[in-house]
Design a protein around this motif. Structure first.
Motif, PDB file in Angstrom:
ATOM      1  N   GLY A  87      48.985  30.000  33.485  1.00  0.00           N
ATOM      2  CA  GLY A  87      48.436  30.359  34.786  1.00  0.00           C
ATOM      3  C   GLY A  87      48.951  31.699  35.278  1.00  0.00           C
ATOM      4  N   ALA A  88      50.253  31.930  35.113  1.00  0.00           N
ATOM      5  CA  ALA A  88      50.851  33.184  35.564  1.00  0.00           C
ATOM      6  C   ALA A  88      50.296  34.371  34.780  1.00  0.00           C
ATOM      7  N   LYS A  89      50.176  34.231  33.468  1.00  0.00           N
ATOM      8  CA  LYS A  89      49.630  35.326  32.652  1.00  0.00           C
ATOM      9  C   LYS A  89      48.195  35.657  33.058  1.00  0.00           C
ATOM     10  N   ALA A  90      47.399  34.638  33.333  1.00  0.00           N
ATOM     11  CA  ALA A  90      46.008  34.876  33.730  1.00  0.00           C
ATOM     12  C   ALA A  90      45.941  35.635  35.050  1.00  0.00           C
ATOM     13  N   LEU A  91      46.775  35.257  36.007  1.00  0.00           N
ATOM     14  CA  LEU A  91      46.789  35.946  37.291  1.00  0.00           C
ATOM     15  C   LEU A  91      47.291  37.379  37.147  1.00  0.00           C
ATOM     16  N   ILE A  92      48.300  37.572  36.316  1.00  0.00           N
ATOM     17  CA  ILE A  92      48.825  38.919  36.076  1.00  0.00           C
ATOM     18  C   ILE A  92      47.742  39.790  35.448  1.00  0.00           C
ATOM     19  N   GLU A  93      47.070  39.279  34.439  1.00  0.00           N
ATOM     20  CA  GLU A  93      46.016  40.063  33.778  1.00  0.00           C
ATOM     21  C   GLU A  93      44.915  40.435  34.760  1.00  0.00           C
ATOM     22  N   ARG A  94      44.465  39.473  35.540  1.00  0.00           N
ATOM     23  CA  ARG A  94      43.425  39.768  36.527  1.00  0.00           C
ATOM     24  C   ARG A  94      43.916  40.793  37.547  1.00  0.00           C
ATOM     25  N   GLY A  95      45.150  40.659  37.994  1.00  0.00           N
ATOM     26  CA  GLY A  95      45.697  41.597  38.963  1.00  0.00           C
ATOM     27  C   GLY A  95      45.755  43.013  38.430  1.00  0.00           C
ATOM     28  N   PHE A  96      46.164  43.151  37.169  1.00  0.00           N
ATOM     29  CA  PHE A  96      46.281  44.485  36.581  1.00  0.00           C
ATOM     30  C   PHE A  96      44.933  45.067  36.159  1.00  0.00           C
ATOM     31  N   THR A  97      43.986  44.225  35.773  1.00  0.00           N
ATOM     32  CA  THR A  97      42.709  44.764  35.289  1.00  0.00           C
ATOM     33  C   THR A  97      41.691  44.990  36.398  1.00  0.00           C
TER      34      THR A  97
END
Length: 161
Positions: A87-97
């Motif tokens: 979940g954290a990785k998905a949110l990080i990726e969305r935040g950065f992209t």
């Protein structure tokens, strides 16, 4: 947002009972000070449900632009399954992209090895140990709090994008 095992959506008033149940578990709250459940109804908090069963897994904090705080709290039944990292990785990726995030920051008690491991698996790096004066400190507070962080540039280089 949907990942392999989770669906994340903004926390809603209908989640209050699930949040209270999660926060009532002393093991879940061992390294955390309680806050009113209503505090989690604001922007940046995401309820997580397991795709296979629809069960409430817990919540993730990640919202805003610029510098964003990452947080998570999961029911014990879901510990060790990789859901916090997923979940954290998905949110990080969305935040950065697509979210305008430049830096992700996360903090926990220095003695919270499980949370620190999740941060590291997500690419966050140890920044510092600091001490906070609490009126009623939790066991282990004498070892301090730790901060981890990941910048957009660090994430981009690690992701090869």
């Amino acid at each position: 947002m949907r990942t392999e095992h989770l669906t994340l959506r903004p926390v809603e008033p209908s989640d209050v009972d699930s949040l209270r149940h999660l926060h009532a578990d002393p093991e879940v709250m061992r390294f955390l000070d309680p806050a009113p459940v209503e505090d989690y109804l604001g922007d940046g908090f995401h309820a997580a449900h397991e795709n296979a069963t629809g069960r409430f897994v817990g919540w993730f904090e990640f919202g805003g632009t610029g510098e964003v705080e990452l947080g998570y709290r999961l029911h014990r039944a879901f510990w060790g399954l990789g859901y916090a990292t997923e979940g954290a990785k998905a949110l990080i990726e969305r935040g950065f992209t697509s979210g305008g995030v430049r830096r992700v920051v996360a903090t926990t008690m220095a003695v919270n090895a499980g949370s620190r491991r999740v941060m590291e698996k997500c690419g966050l790096r140890y920044v510092r140990t600091f001490h906070v004066e609490f009126p009623d400190p939790l066991p282990g507070a004498e070892h301090g709090e730790v901060e981890y962080a990941l910048t957009h540039e660090e994430w981009r280089l690690a992701a090869g994008v």
